[in-house]
Design a protein around this motif. Structure first.
Motif, mmCIF file in Angstrom:
data_model
loop_
_atom_site.group_PDB
_atom_site.id
_atom_site.type_symbol
_atom_site.label_atom_id
_atom_site.label_comp_id
_atom_site.label_asym_id
_atom_site.label_seq_id
_atom_site.Cartn_x
_atom_site.Cartn_y
_atom_site.Cartn_z
ATOM 1 N N GLU A 1 -11.254 19.315 -20.060
ATOM 2 C CA GLU A 1 -11.461 20.748 -20.222
ATOM 3 C C GLU A 1 -10.554 21.561 -19.312
ATOM 4 O O GLU A 1 -10.015 22.601 -19.730
ATOM 5 C CB GLU A 1 -12.929 21.080 -19.951
ATOM 6 C CG GLU A 1 -13.868 20.503 -21.007
ATOM 7 C CD GLU A 1 -15.315 20.429 -20.551
ATOM 8 O OE1 GLU A 1 -16.151 19.952 -21.337
ATOM 9 O OE2 GLU A 1 -15.609 20.835 -19.403
ATOM 10 N N LEU A 2 -10.380 21.116 -18.082
ATOM 11 C CA LEU A 2 -9.492 21.837 -17.164
ATOM 12 C C LEU A 2 -8.042 21.749 -17.628
ATOM 13 O O LEU A 2 -7.292 22.726 -17.540
ATOM 14 C CB LEU A 2 -9.636 21.273 -15.745
ATOM 15 C CG LEU A 2 -10.941 21.645 -15.035
ATOM 16 C CD1 LEU A 2 -11.163 20.748 -13.826
ATOM 17 C CD2 LEU A 2 -10.926 23.110 -14.613
ATOM 18 N N THR A 3 -7.647 20.586 -18.126
ATOM 19 C CA THR A 3 -6.284 20.440 -18.647
ATOM 20 C C THR A 3 -6.075 21.347 -19.857
ATOM 21 O O THR A 3 -5.045 22.023 -19.983
ATOM 22 C CB THR A 3 -6.024 18.978 -19.020
ATOM 23 O OG1 THR A 3 -6.175 18.153 -17.856
ATOM 24 C CG2 THR A 3 -4.613 18.804 -19.572
ATOM 25 N N ALA A 4 -7.069 21.400 -20.736
ATOM 26 C CA ALA A 4 -6.974 22.267 -21.911
ATOM 27 C C ALA A 4 -6.902 23.733 -21.521
ATOM 28 O O ALA A 4 -6.288 24.549 -22.232
ATOM 29 C CB ALA A 4 -8.163 22.025 -22.840
ATOM 30 N N ALA A 5 -7.517 24.098 -20.379
ATOM 31 C CA ALA A 5 -7.489 25.485 -19.915
ATOM 32 C C ALA A 5 -6.189 25.841 -19.213
ATOM 33 O O ALA A 5 -5.996 27.008 -18.838
ATOM 34 C CB ALA A 5 -8.661 25.738 -18.972
ATOM 35 N N GLY B 1 -11.475 31.869 -17.598
ATOM 36 C CA GLY B 1 -11.616 33.048 -16.756
ATOM 37 C C GLY B 1 -11.172 32.800 -15.328
ATOM 38 O O GLY B 1 -10.532 33.660 -14.711
ATOM 39 N N VAL B 2 -11.498 31.623 -14.790
ATOM 40 C CA VAL B 2 -11.064 31.305 -13.429
ATOM 41 C C VAL B 2 -9.537 31.187 -13.377
ATOM 42 O O VAL B 2 -8.898 31.687 -12.435
ATOM 43 C CB VAL B 2 -11.724 30.003 -12.949
ATOM 44 C CG1 VAL B 2 -11.166 29.587 -11.594
ATOM 45 C CG2 VAL B 2 -13.237 30.179 -12.852
ATOM 46 N N ARG B 3 -8.957 30.553 -14.376
ATOM 47 C CA ARG B 3 -7.491 30.435 -14.390
ATOM 48 C C ARG B 3 -6.842 31.812 -14.422
ATOM 49 O O ARG B 3 -5.859 32.061 -13.714
ATOM 50 C CB ARG B 3 -7.036 29.620 -15.607
ATOM 51 C CG ARG B 3 -5.521 29.365 -15.621
ATOM 52 C CD ARG B 3 -5.086 28.708 -16.924
ATOM 53 N NE ARG B 3 -3.671 28.382 -16.903
ATOM 54 C CZ ARG B 3 -2.685 29.232 -17.139
ATOM 55 N NH1 ARG B 3 -2.973 30.517 -17.408
ATOM 56 N NH2 ARG B 3 -1.420 28.841 -17.109
ATOM 57 N N ARG B 4 -7.373 32.712 -15.237
ATOM 58 C CA ARG B 4 -6.819 34.058 -15.316
ATOM 59 C C ARG B 4 -6.960 34.804 -13.990
ATOM 60 O O ARG B 4 -6.091 35.596 -13.604
ATOM 61 C CB ARG B 4 -7.524 34.844 -16.424
ATOM 62 C CG ARG B 4 -6.885 36.213 -16.712
ATOM 63 C CD ARG B 4 -7.574 36.909 -17.868
ATOM 64 N NE ARG B 4 -8.978 37.183 -17.595
ATOM 65 C CZ ARG B 4 -9.989 36.584 -18.196
ATOM 66 N NH1 ARG B 4 -9.775 35.660 -19.117
ATOM 67 N NH2 ARG B 4 -11.247 36.889 -17.885
ATOM 68 N N ALA B 5 -8.036 34.543 -13.264
ATOM 69 C CA ALA B 5 -8.255 35.230 -11.992
ATOM 70 C C ALA B 5 -7.324 34.740 -10.887
ATOM 71 O O ALA B 5 -7.071 35.462 -9.916
ATOM 72 C CB ALA B 5 -9.705 35.053 -11.554
ATOM 73 N N LEU B 6 -6.805 33.516 -11.037
ATOM 74 C CA LEU B 6 -5.923 32.958 -10.013
ATOM 75 C C LEU B 6 -4.483 33.432 -10.197
ATOM 76 O O LEU B 6 -4.003 33.611 -11.324
ATOM 77 C CB LEU B 6 -5.941 31.429 -10.082
ATOM 78 C CG LEU B 6 -7.216 30.738 -9.597
ATOM 79 C CD1 LEU B 6 -7.172 29.259 -9.992
ATOM 80 C CD2 LEU B 6 -7.371 30.886 -8.085
#
Length: 243
Positions: free
Chosen positions: A206-210, A144-149
């Motif tokens: 997890e961040l890399t996977a996202a 969700g954070v990635r999508r918001a950026l």
């Protein structure tokens, strides 16, 4: 640990036996008078580390609580700053303290897929909130954070260096996590808050996977421990730009 304006032992007990959302609703009016509020030194160290990477456009504080993250986002962001949290009580306190910012009630594990949470922000931060998410819930949070950026946007948050194994702080934090696990095994609703589940290695995976690229920088303003390690590091997770 608490000022005279802080919560009583009874109020803390009621909060601890509530859900996370209800607990923070109850604690909200006195939250800023507790040691649970993100320390100013940690906020200032984060701002100092981010300053060379800015300035930024729009800023987002994920799990904003009463709005302490505005101390970081306000000076770094040239455009609108938004805070998101699922506690109505905490958001009410944030609005009173920072009426110029935008405050949105939403669950960070399921941010809206339209509107301001799709490719809208240049910098997102979070402070002291990762312990409220079980490891299985963090992929949805990070997605969700990635999508918001916006493409090229940055997600940043500080991590305190874990205490040495066997130290007093190590046993204190391990004991707290054990108590919380027992509490959640025998009492409903659960109150999720664990100190030992947000390790750097797991977060990197997890961040890399996202879809982020991740680096860290030491928070030198916090000083160093006796073993020479920085007392904290800032995680910098970048959403890649469009090719």
């Amino acid at each position: 640990m608490f000022s005279p304006q802080g919560p009583s032992l009874r109020e803390l007990a009621v909060q601890a036996l509530s859900s996370v959302e209800r607990g923070y609703d109850l604690l909200a009016p006195k939250f800023d008078h507790t040691p649970f509020r993100t320390p100013a030194a940690l906020l200032d160290a984060t701002a100092e580390a981010l300053r060379p990477l800015g300035p930024f456009g729009r800023g987002l504080d994920v799990c904003c609580g009463t709005g302490a993250g505005l101390r970081v986002l306000g000076p770094l962001c040239r455009e609108q700053v938004t805070g998101v949290d699922f506690s109505a009580g905490m958001l009410e306190q944030a609005r009173r303290a920072h009426p110029h910012a935008e405050w949105v009630r939403a669950d960070a594990r399921a941010l809206p897929v339209a509107g301001p949470f799709t490719e809208s922000f240049d910098l997102a931060v979070t402070f002291g909130a990762l312990g409220h998410f079980l490891p299985a819930e963090r992929p949805a949070l990070f997605a969700g954070v990635r999508r918001a950026l916006r493409p090229g946007g940055l997600f940043a948050f500080p991590l305190i260096t874990p205490p040495p194994v066997g130290s007093a702080w190590y046993w204190a934090l391990s004991g707290f996590d054990l108590v919380m696990r027992v509490r959640n095994a025998v009492w409903r609703p659960p109150f999720v808050m664990y100190y030992g589940t947000s390790r750097l290695g797991a977060l990197r995976e997890e961040l890399t996977a996202a879809g982020f690229t991740m680096t860290t920088v030491p928070l030198t303003a916090l000083g160093r421990r006796a073993d020479g390690l920085a007392r904290g590091r800032l995680v910098l997770a970048r959403r890649p730009g469009r090719s």
